[in-house]
Enzyme design. Structure first.
Site, PDB file in Angstrom:
ATOM      1  N   HIS A 179       0.582  -1.118   0.418  1.00  0.00           N
ATOM      2  CA  HIS A 179       0.117  -0.208   0.179  1.00  0.00           C
ATOM      3  C   HIS A 179       0.933   1.313   0.224  1.00  0.00           C
ATOM      4  O   HIS A 179       0.471   2.379  -0.527  1.00  0.00           O
ATOM      5  CB  HIS A 179      -0.856  -0.072   0.824  1.00  0.00           C
ATOM      6  CG  HIS A 179      -2.673  -1.084   1.031  1.00  0.00           C
ATOM      7  ND1 HIS A 179      -3.336  -1.098   0.924  1.00  0.00           N
ATOM      8  CD2 HIS A 179      -1.916  -2.250   0.947  1.00  0.00           C
ATOM      9  CE1 HIS A 179      -4.106  -1.692   0.627  1.00  0.00           C
ATOM     10  NE2 HIS A 179      -3.243  -2.915   0.794  1.00  0.00           N
ATOM     11  N   ASP A 388       3.610   9.492  -1.043  1.00  0.00           N
ATOM     12  CA  ASP A 388       2.264   8.366  -0.282  1.00  0.00           C
ATOM     13  C   ASP A 388       1.911   7.885  -2.075  1.00  0.00           C
ATOM     14  O   ASP A 388       2.008   7.889  -2.743  1.00  0.00           O
ATOM     15  CB  ASP A 388       1.028   9.734  -0.912  1.00  0.00           C
ATOM     16  CG  ASP A 388      -0.380   9.485   0.467  1.00  0.00           C
ATOM     17  OD1 ASP A 388      -0.177   7.748   0.610  1.00  0.00           O
ATOM     18  OD2 ASP A 388      -0.857  10.273   0.765  1.00  0.00           O
TER      19      ASP A 388
HETATM   20  P1  ADQ Z   1      -2.774   5.651   4.686  1.00  0.00           P
HETATM   21  O1  ADQ Z   1      -1.535   6.732   4.999  1.00  0.00           O
HETATM   22  O2  ADQ Z   1      -3.884   5.422   6.037  1.00  0.00           O
HETATM   23  O3  ADQ Z   1      -3.540   4.646   3.948  1.00  0.00           O
HETATM   24  P2  ADQ Z   1      -5.162   7.152   2.577  1.00  0.00           P
HETATM   25  O4  ADQ Z   1      -4.401   6.903   1.258  1.00  0.00           O
HETATM   26  O5  ADQ Z   1      -5.419   8.736   2.636  1.00  0.00           O
HETATM   27  O6  ADQ Z   1      -4.326   7.183   3.529  1.00  0.00           O
HETATM   28  O7  ADQ Z   1      -5.444   6.995   3.179  1.00  0.00           O
HETATM   29  C1  ADQ Z   1      -6.413   7.471   4.758  1.00  0.00           C
HETATM   30  C2  ADQ Z   1      -7.720   7.264   5.087  1.00  0.00           C
HETATM   31  O8  ADQ Z   1      -8.626   7.788   6.821  1.00  0.00           O
HETATM   32  C3  ADQ Z   1      -8.934   7.670   3.924  1.00  0.00           C
HETATM   33  O9  ADQ Z   1      -9.866   6.623   3.675  1.00  0.00           O
HETATM   34  C4  ADQ Z   1      -9.353   8.682   4.395  1.00  0.00           C
HETATM   35  O10 ADQ Z   1     -10.857   8.342   4.716  1.00  0.00           O
HETATM   36  C5  ADQ Z   1      -9.698   8.925   6.617  1.00  0.00           C
HETATM   37  N1  ADQ Z   1      -8.915   9.233   7.005  1.00  0.00           N
HETATM   38  C6  ADQ Z   1      -8.302  10.173   6.583  1.00  0.00           C
HETATM   39  N2  ADQ Z   1      -8.018  11.405   8.221  1.00  0.00           N
HETATM   40  C7  ADQ Z   1      -9.296  11.047   8.575  1.00  0.00           C
HETATM   41  C8  ADQ Z   1      -9.182  11.935  10.005  1.00  0.00           C
HETATM   42  N3  ADQ Z   1      -9.215  12.873   9.892  1.00  0.00           N
HETATM   43  N4  ADQ Z   1     -10.742  11.246  10.451  1.00  0.00           N
HETATM   44  C9  ADQ Z   1     -11.431  10.079   9.885  1.00  0.00           C
HETATM   45  N5  ADQ Z   1     -11.199   9.154   9.029  1.00  0.00           N
HETATM   46  C10 ADQ Z   1      -9.880  10.551   8.100  1.00  0.00           C
HETATM   47  C11 ADQ Z   1      -2.304   3.868   3.330  1.00  0.00           C
HETATM   48  C12 ADQ Z   1      -1.429   3.899   2.820  1.00  0.00           C
HETATM   49  C13 ADQ Z   1      -1.343   5.644   1.405  1.00  0.00           C
HETATM   50  C14 ADQ Z   1      -2.808   4.374  -0.046  1.00  0.00           C
HETATM   51  C15 ADQ Z   1      -3.620   3.935   1.449  1.00  0.00           C
HETATM   52  C16 ADQ Z   1      -4.291   2.593   0.222  1.00  0.00           C
HETATM   53  O11 ADQ Z   1      -0.743   5.363   3.449  1.00  0.00           O
HETATM   54  O12 ADQ Z   1      -0.712   5.847   0.254  1.00  0.00           O
HETATM   55  O13 ADQ Z   1      -3.528   4.874  -0.316  1.00  0.00           O
HETATM   56  O14 ADQ Z   1      -2.538   2.817   2.528  1.00  0.00           O
HETATM   57  O15 ADQ Z   1      -3.741   1.980   0.038  1.00  0.00           O
END
Ligand code: ADQ
Length: 745
Positions: A179, A388
């Protein structure tokens, strides 16, 4: 590719965390559903499997339950996890979790894979614990898995698990998805040698490896080539155990869920409250986990420059920054939290007024409904990670823009930028660029916003999370099919028995054996690949059986063959068939050949040898060989192609041929090949049993020349004219040893 309905087998999802977190309260296990991109995405896929028309909905999720659970409570927790969540917890001690999760995962892999090498620590005890925890996962899985399961392992915490699992349960179908980004070789190589090899070998235990983008796939393949020496063809890596497919699968979101919830009364209420509060201002939203990879400080600095250069927006714009607490207690995270708070304070102090706070900062988890409401009231979504893997926030924002308005500003360092090219793409290291992007976003006409968003929304709707997972599963089934087709060509115990039986009952036998890559593995320098004692004794034993004629049929020069094998009762073929030395006779040429062309070709070869450090020219009686095994692998393969091109062009009117081989390019007289040499022995022998074994493209002529009934075997799992394959020299020697034991007549 097969339709969805074919994916009917039980799915075993393996990830560091389960879709719920357990905490022990008053001596009892309390379950709370956990959120996050991975869990949300996979849960949506599992739900879609349940809804699909034919398939079985069975699945099980294996992972750590989120806290240390003492032995007496484990039984009850296991039962409840199974009953309520179809999950199977992996129990780990506090120390294991500390050195594995906070240590190797988050203090070594996470910073290194996100291009923060100066944050990465290299502690041997962290690596040991990483290995141990991967083994604990493996043990837990072995208690659960069934032959037919599709096992899908997730993320950087479990990169050793595919090989561990396949070594113990080779029948399983195993896919792995990363991921986070896979970094370029220059970053990956910073890991100590044993660790980086361990990680690559661990991953290559899977049948299918998935990454978010083509770039990460390329980075991975490059590290595999440079560290393990395995090449790939169209993303298929051939290892000694078989082929592994490496492909990109950009993860999507549950688009329908994000857009449909906008109708729910609770969300509508929350949305309208927000709209009232923020009626007078344009809202710029940012949402992420507190992490140095997310570029939160750069974002704030960019916003500060925007306010400096755009006084007309004072009082008319708000940056709503939602940050989820993460990895509390880790130095860099605590430091960053302080820096963010200071910077927010500085900006608000510098620009704020009684009636206007430029940055509204929330440090907490936001429930799903509130997040949807926030997305839907925001005019701009500002996503600025320094690195990311994908970034789902950008995609979620798009999905909630039902009226088509809104502007997404997206960092080019996020995997999502590859798919969302209609966004305003920025480099987050350039604060001025962030400020300019904000200016552009706020000035984008609604029609233009709708035009861009429509393109992105269509793409996200089509390639949603279910499609992502379905594609992955289909690719896993497809590579398993391909492996099966290649496996059917592998010498099975039954084929071996038949081969040995046929050998034993034949009065006369002819064994045509290539040497390099067939009886011994390749070495860095040709002269280092001399025969082992085992090879010499097996050849000696087979050749001294009066019913056998053993022919070593090689590309080597005759002096080397003479030195190594002159004392054995074998026949020798040198330079791919230029020279023959029938047992007890002298060397002779198979046909008259000329060397007139050599002076013309040499300068060209020398130029290539000079241009590619580590490559060199070998001169044989009637050929030249350009060796490049020790050279930089990528540059070498490029140069080899150029050389072949040049040579083919150059030699169009000369009677010579250019033969690319295993890390060599050979220039030799036309009409000389191993097949012609084999025909000589075939026509001078009345054998009832023929064995032909070789490992590279020059051996294909040999396989074509032998009769259809011959046992022809290509070493390596690769397509060939040969009837069978064997994985490597070790297996060839085992077969020869079986023949030697069969002995008579
Ligand atoms: P993350 O680093 O966790 O994931 P991201 O892809 O942005 O990053 O996913 C975050 C998730 O958490 C989203 O579904 C979002 O809705 C939720 N989220 C974020 N901030 C929030 C908040 N303040 N309150 C509630 N919910 C929140 C890792 C990798 C990423 C990759 C994903 C999936 O680092 O690059 O996209 O896995 O593969």
């Amino acid at each position: 590719m097969k339709p969805n309905a074919e994916i009917h087998r039980r799915l075993v999802v393996v990830s560091n965390r389960l879709p719920f977190t357990v905490s022990i309260e008053d001596g009892r296990a309390v379950f709370r559903e956990s959120a996050g991109g991975l869990v949300t995405g996979l849960s949506a896929y599992i739900e879609s499997r349940k809804r699909a028309p034919a398939p079985s909905p069975e699945h099980v999720w294996v992972g750590w339950p989120g806290s240390t659970v003492e032995a007496p409570l484990r039984g009850e927790l296991k039962r409840e996890a199974q009953a309520r969540f179809q999950s199977h917890p992996v129990f780990l001690s506090e120390e294991e979790m500390d050195q594995f999760y906070l240590g190797f995962c988050n203090a070594t892999l996470w910073p290194l894979f996100h291009y923060f090498p100066s944050y990465a620590v290299y502690q041997p005890k962290f690596w040991e614990q990483y290995q141990r925890v991967n083994e604990v996962f493996c043990e837990t899985l072995l208690d659960i898995v069934r032959q037919d399961d599709l096992v899908w392992i997730h993320d950087y915490h479990l990169m050793l698990l595919p090989r561990l699992l396949k070594t113990r349960a080779p029948y399983l179908s195993v896919g792995f998805f990363l991921h986070i980004p896979f970094p370029s070789f220059e970053l990956f190589r910073l890991l100590p040698g044993k660790w980086r090899r361990g990680i690559l070998e661990g991953l290559l235990g899977a049948d299918l490896l998935g990454f978010h983008t083509h770039e990460y796939v390329q980075h991975f393949l490059q590290s595999v080539l440079r560290i393990l020496g395995y090449e790939h063809h169209m993303g298929k890596v051939s290892t000694s155990e078989g082929i592994v497919k490496v492909e990109s699968f950009p993860m999507g979101i549950d688009f329908d869920k994000w857009s449909a919830v906008l109708n729910e009364p609770d969300i509508r209420r929350e949305e309208s409250d927000l709209k009232n509060t923020l009626a007078e201002v344009k809202v710029i939203l940012s949402v992420d986990r507190l992490d140095y990879s997310k570029g939160i400080l750069n974002r704030l600095e960019g916003f500060e420059i925007f306010l400096e250069t755009n006084p007309q927006y004072h009082g008319r714009v708000v940056l709503l920054m939602v940050v989820v607490p993460s990895r509390i207690g880790v130095y860099q995270y605590d430091l960053m939290k302080r820096q963010i708070e200071e910077l927010v304070g500085k900006i608000n102090g510098r620009f704020g007024r009684i009636d206007w706070t430029p940055v509204v900062y929330q440090y907490r988890h936001v429930p799903f409904q509130s997040l949807v409401a926030l997305y839907s009231v925001s005019d701009v979504c500002l996503v600025t990670p320094l690195r990311d893997g994908m970034n789902l926030v950008a995609k979620e924002y798009m999905a909630t823009r039902r009226d088509g308005t809104g502007v997404l500003i997206l960092s080019e360092m996020a995997g999502a930028a590859k798919e969302l090219a209609e966004a305003i793409i920025i480099n987050p290291n350039n604060r001025e660029e962030i400020a300019e992007a904000l200016q552009e976003a706020l000035a984008t006409p609604v029609e233009e916003q709708r035009r861009r968003n429509q393109i992105m929304q269509r793409r996200l709707l089509r390639y949603d999370v279910t499609r992502w997972a379905d594609d992955f599963m289909r690719a896993l089934l497809a590579i398993k099919d391909e492996q099966k087709r290649l496996q059917t060509r592998l010498v099975t115990p039954e084929t071996r028995d038949e081969l040995v039986g046929s050998y034993a009952s034949a009065r006369r036998r002819l064994l045509l054996l290539d040497y390099d890559g067939t009886l011994v593995s390749y070495a860095a320098e040709p002269q280092m690949a001399g025969p082992t004692d085992l090879v010499l004794s097996l050849l000696g034993e087979l050749a001294s059986n009066a019913a056998n004629q053993v022919v070593l049929i090689s590309g080597r020069d005759r002096n080397t063959l003479e030195t190594w094998f002159g004392g054995l009762p074998v026949s020798l073929v040198a330079e791919h068939g230029v020279w023959i030395r029938v047992q007890n006779e002298d060397w002779r040429m198979t046909k008259p050949l000329s060397n007139d062309w050599k002076p013309q070709i040499l300068p060209l070869l020398e130029m290539y040898a000079d241009r590619l450090p580590g490559s060199f020219i070998e001169e044989k009686d009637f050929s030249y060989v350009w060796h490049y095994r020790k050279a930089d692998p990528e540059l070498a393969s490029l140069r080899a192609k150029e050389l072949v091109d040049d040579l083919v062009h150059f030699t169009a009117n000369i009677e010579i041929q250019v033969v690319p081989g295993n890390k060599i390019v050979e220039v030799e007289n036309a009409g000389v090949n191993k097949g012609a040499a084999a025909l000589y022995f075939l026509s001078h022998s009345d054998c009832q049993f023929v064995l032909a074994v070789g490992d590279d493209s020059t051996d294909e002529e040999l396989f074509k020349a032998v009769p259809e009934t011959a046992y022809s075997i290509r070493v390596g799992i690769t397509p060939s004219y040969a009837r069978f394959n064997l994985p490597g020299p070790r297996n060839v020697l085992a077969l020869l040893s079986d023949l030697a034991k069969a002995g008579a007549p």
